[in-house]
Design a protein around this motif. Structure first.
Motif, PDB file in Angstrom:
ATOM      1  N   LYS A  17       0.825  -1.210   0.000  1.00  0.00           N
ATOM      2  CA  LYS A  17       0.000   0.000   0.000  1.00  0.00           C
ATOM      3  C   LYS A  17       0.861   1.264   0.000  1.00  0.00           C
ATOM      4  N   GLY A  18       2.164   1.095  -0.146  1.00  0.00           N
ATOM      5  CA  GLY A  18       3.038   2.248  -0.016  1.00  0.00           C
ATOM      6  C   GLY A  18       3.422   2.403   1.441  1.00  0.00           C
ATOM      7  N   GLN A  19       4.674   2.688   1.649  1.00  0.00           N
ATOM      8  CA  GLN A  19       5.164   2.703   3.031  1.00  0.00           C
ATOM      9  C   GLN A  19       4.608   3.879   3.810  1.00  0.00           C
ATOM     10  N   GLN A  20       4.044   3.563   4.964  1.00  0.00           N
ATOM     11  CA  GLN A  20       3.699   4.601   5.922  1.00  0.00           C
ATOM     12  C   GLN A  20       4.867   4.721   6.887  1.00  0.00           C
ATOM     13  N   GLN A  21       5.227   5.952   7.184  1.00  0.00           N
ATOM     14  CA  GLN A  21       6.337   6.161   8.107  1.00  0.00           C
ATOM     15  C   GLN A  21       5.963   5.634   9.499  1.00  0.00           C
ATOM     16  N   MET A  22       6.814   4.830  10.075  1.00  0.00           N
ATOM     17  CA  MET A  22       6.531   4.228  11.382  1.00  0.00           C
ATOM     18  C   MET A  22       7.294   4.893  12.523  1.00  0.00           C
ATOM     19  N   TYR A  23       8.386   5.604  12.190  1.00  0.00           N
ATOM     20  CA  TYR A  23       9.219   6.251  13.212  1.00  0.00           C
ATOM     21  C   TYR A  23       9.625   7.634  12.744  1.00  0.00           C
ATOM     22  N   LYS A  24       9.835   8.504  13.707  1.00  0.00           N
ATOM     23  CA  LYS A  24      10.411   9.813  13.380  1.00  0.00           C
ATOM     24  C   LYS A  24      11.595  10.073  14.306  1.00  0.00           C
ATOM     25  N   LEU A  25      12.589  10.797  13.780  1.00  0.00           N
ATOM     26  CA  LEU A  25      13.788  11.122  14.534  1.00  0.00           C
ATOM     27  C   LEU A  25      13.464  12.136  15.622  1.00  0.00           C
ATOM     28  N   ASP A  26      13.949  11.872  16.837  1.00  0.00           N
ATOM     29  CA  ASP A  26      13.850  12.839  17.940  1.00  0.00           C
ATOM     30  C   ASP A  26      15.076  13.738  17.861  1.00  0.00           C
ATOM     31  N   ILE A  27      14.916  14.905  17.248  1.00  0.00           N
ATOM     32  CA  ILE A  27      16.073  15.775  17.016  1.00  0.00           C
ATOM     33  C   ILE A  27      16.589  16.401  18.312  1.00  0.00           C
ATOM     34  N   GLY A  28      15.832  16.275  19.408  1.00  0.00           N
ATOM     35  CA  GLY A  28      16.267  16.841  20.680  1.00  0.00           C
ATOM     36  C   GLY A  28      16.984  15.850  21.582  1.00  0.00           C
ATOM     37  N   TRP A  29      17.329  14.671  21.029  1.00  0.00           N
ATOM     38  CA  TRP A  29      18.017  13.662  21.843  1.00  0.00           C
ATOM     39  C   TRP A  29      19.364  13.340  21.229  1.00  0.00           C
ATOM     40  N   PRO A  30      20.467  13.430  22.005  1.00  0.00           N
ATOM     41  CA  PRO A  30      20.530  13.925  23.381  1.00  0.00           C
ATOM     42  C   PRO A  30      20.526  15.446  23.397  1.00  0.00           C
ATOM     43  N   LYS A  31      20.437  16.000  24.587  1.00  0.00           N
ATOM     44  CA  LYS A  31      20.400  17.459  24.692  1.00  0.00           C
ATOM     45  C   LYS A  31      21.734  18.066  24.283  1.00  0.00           C
ATOM     46  N   VAL A  32      22.835  17.389  24.627  1.00  0.00           N
ATOM     47  CA  VAL A  32      24.175  17.896  24.301  1.00  0.00           C
ATOM     48  C   VAL A  32      24.959  16.782  23.604  1.00  0.00           C
ATOM     49  N   PRO A  33      24.942  16.755  22.268  1.00  0.00           N
ATOM     50  CA  PRO A  33      25.627  15.679  21.534  1.00  0.00           C
ATOM     51  C   PRO A  33      27.142  15.671  21.733  1.00  0.00           C
ATOM     52  N   GLU A  34      27.696  16.774  22.233  1.00  0.00           N
ATOM     53  CA  GLU A  34      29.155  16.872  22.374  1.00  0.00           C
ATOM     54  C   GLU A  34      29.724  15.871  23.379  1.00  0.00           C
ATOM     55  N   TYR A  35      28.854  15.236  24.157  1.00  0.00           N
ATOM     56  CA  TYR A  35      29.360  14.214  25.081  1.00  0.00           C
ATOM     57  C   TYR A  35      29.834  12.969  24.340  1.00  0.00           C
ATOM     58  N   PHE A  36      29.408  12.786  23.094  1.00  0.00           N
ATOM     59  CA  PHE A  36      29.929  11.674  22.289  1.00  0.00           C
ATOM     60  C   PHE A  36      31.307  12.077  21.782  1.00  0.00           C
ATOM     61  N   THR A  37      32.345  11.497  22.361  1.00  0.00           N
ATOM     62  CA  THR A  37      33.712  11.880  22.012  1.00  0.00           C
ATOM     63  C   THR A  37      34.481  10.732  21.354  1.00  0.00           C
TER      64      THR A  37
END
Length: 321
Positions: free
Chosen positions: A23-43
């Motif tokens: 039937k054509g793909q319905q989107q099942m998920y959306k990106l949470d652009i606010g997670w994490p609050k501070v991406p700089e902790y990924f080093t």
């Protein structure tokens, strides 16, 4: 006959409330652009992620020189704390909640004094148990040895499932008792039934089945959790790239599978009790180029999917719609 097969197929999808792939793909998920609050902790390079749904925490394992190996975030994305002791090269991570306590399990594929092990930590990072022979790769069961163990899944009963390994001498799935003795073992290096080429991820469903991402054979294999008997495999969904990670959605209707080389999450129909049947892909989430999703985990309360991306050096959160 063909029309009858189509009819039965659509009745199956309808009965279990699955969207039709035609039937054509319905989107099942959306990106949470606010997670994490501070991406700089990924080093470092973010290899793995695990969700503690009970305490609303997210654990991230990363690699690199002079970086904290485990980062802990809140479900909302706030950085809480990190720890580094006795972790060399984290590959897989898993959180176990029981009636009395919680623990964090990490597979370590390092080649130094901490490597080739599966380790249990307290939520604050205190080392509680080491499985394997630290610093020594091997295939022995007495004493227990691993060679680059890829991932671990622990049941509330204490039974432990380990896929071993991530490119080392072993290509096997082990089930261990809560006192760390072998219950059963399956797998050797190869392409046949029950053989593996880099068993990379493992999960267990409520129906007594163990699901393994057999990465370089480009298939998922399924086993009986009591006996270790082979129940079936899926390969038709993975012609473009093998499965790197396998996790169930919170309602156990679907499997979320990461495909690193094509930067994609595949959403597959999880068959109910009985036959494994054929692989049915109902949806995909296409990630940005060079994201390289390695391992995923699912919040079994909210249904959110967390993706550890070694190319993008981040963890992203996807919210079910």
């Amino acid at each position: 006959l063909l029309m009858g097969i189509y009819f039965l197929y659509f009745q199956f999808l309808k009965a279990f409330d699955y969207p039709s792939p035609w039937k054509g793909q319905q989107q099942m998920y959306k990106l949470d652009i606010g997670w994490p609050k501070v991406p700089e902790y990924f080093t470092g390079q973010t290899f793995c992620v695990a969700v503690d749904s009970l305490h609303r925490l997210v654990y991230v394992g990363q690699r690199g020189d002079n970086v904290p190996k485990v980062l802990v975030f809140s479900e909302e994305g706030y950085f809480l704390h990190s720890w580094n002791n006795t972790v060399e090269m984290p590959h897989g991570i898993f959180v176990l909640n029981t009636a009395t306590d919680s623990s964090v399990w990490i597979t370590d594929v390092g080649t130094g004094k901490y490597g080739h092990t599966v380790k249990q930590y307290s939520p604050s990072g205190k080392l509680m148990q080491v499985l394997g022979t630290p610093g020594n790769a091997g295939s022995s069961l007495i004493p227990l040895q691993f060679d680059q163990p890829a991932e671990v899944f622990v049941e509330e009963s204490g039974d432990i499932y380990v896929v071993d390994g991530d490119g080392g001498m072993n290509n096997r799935l082990l089930k261990l008792s809560n006192d760390y003795k072998e219950i059963w073992l399956t797998g050797t290096n190869g392409t046949g039934i029950g053989q593996f080429k880099i068993p990379h991820s493992v999960t267990v469903d409520p129906f007594g089945r163990v699901w393994v991402a057999d990465r370089d054979n480009k298939r998922i294999q399924v086993f009986d959790k009591v006996t270790g008997e082979w129940l079936g495999s899926w390969s038709s969904c993975f012609s473009e790239d093998g499965p790197y990670s396998v996790r169930f959605t919170a309602n156990y209707k679907y499997l979320i599978v990461a495909q690193l080389n094509i930067n994609r999450l595949a959403i597959l129909v999880a068959p109910p009790v009985g036959s494994i049947g054929d692989c049915i892909m109902v949806n995909t989430v296409q990630l940005a180029d060079e994201t390289k999703p390695h391992l995923v985990d699912v919040d079994m309360k909210s249904g959110a999917v967390y993706v550890a991306e070694i190319g993008a050096q981040q963890v992203q959160k996807y919210i079910p719609l």
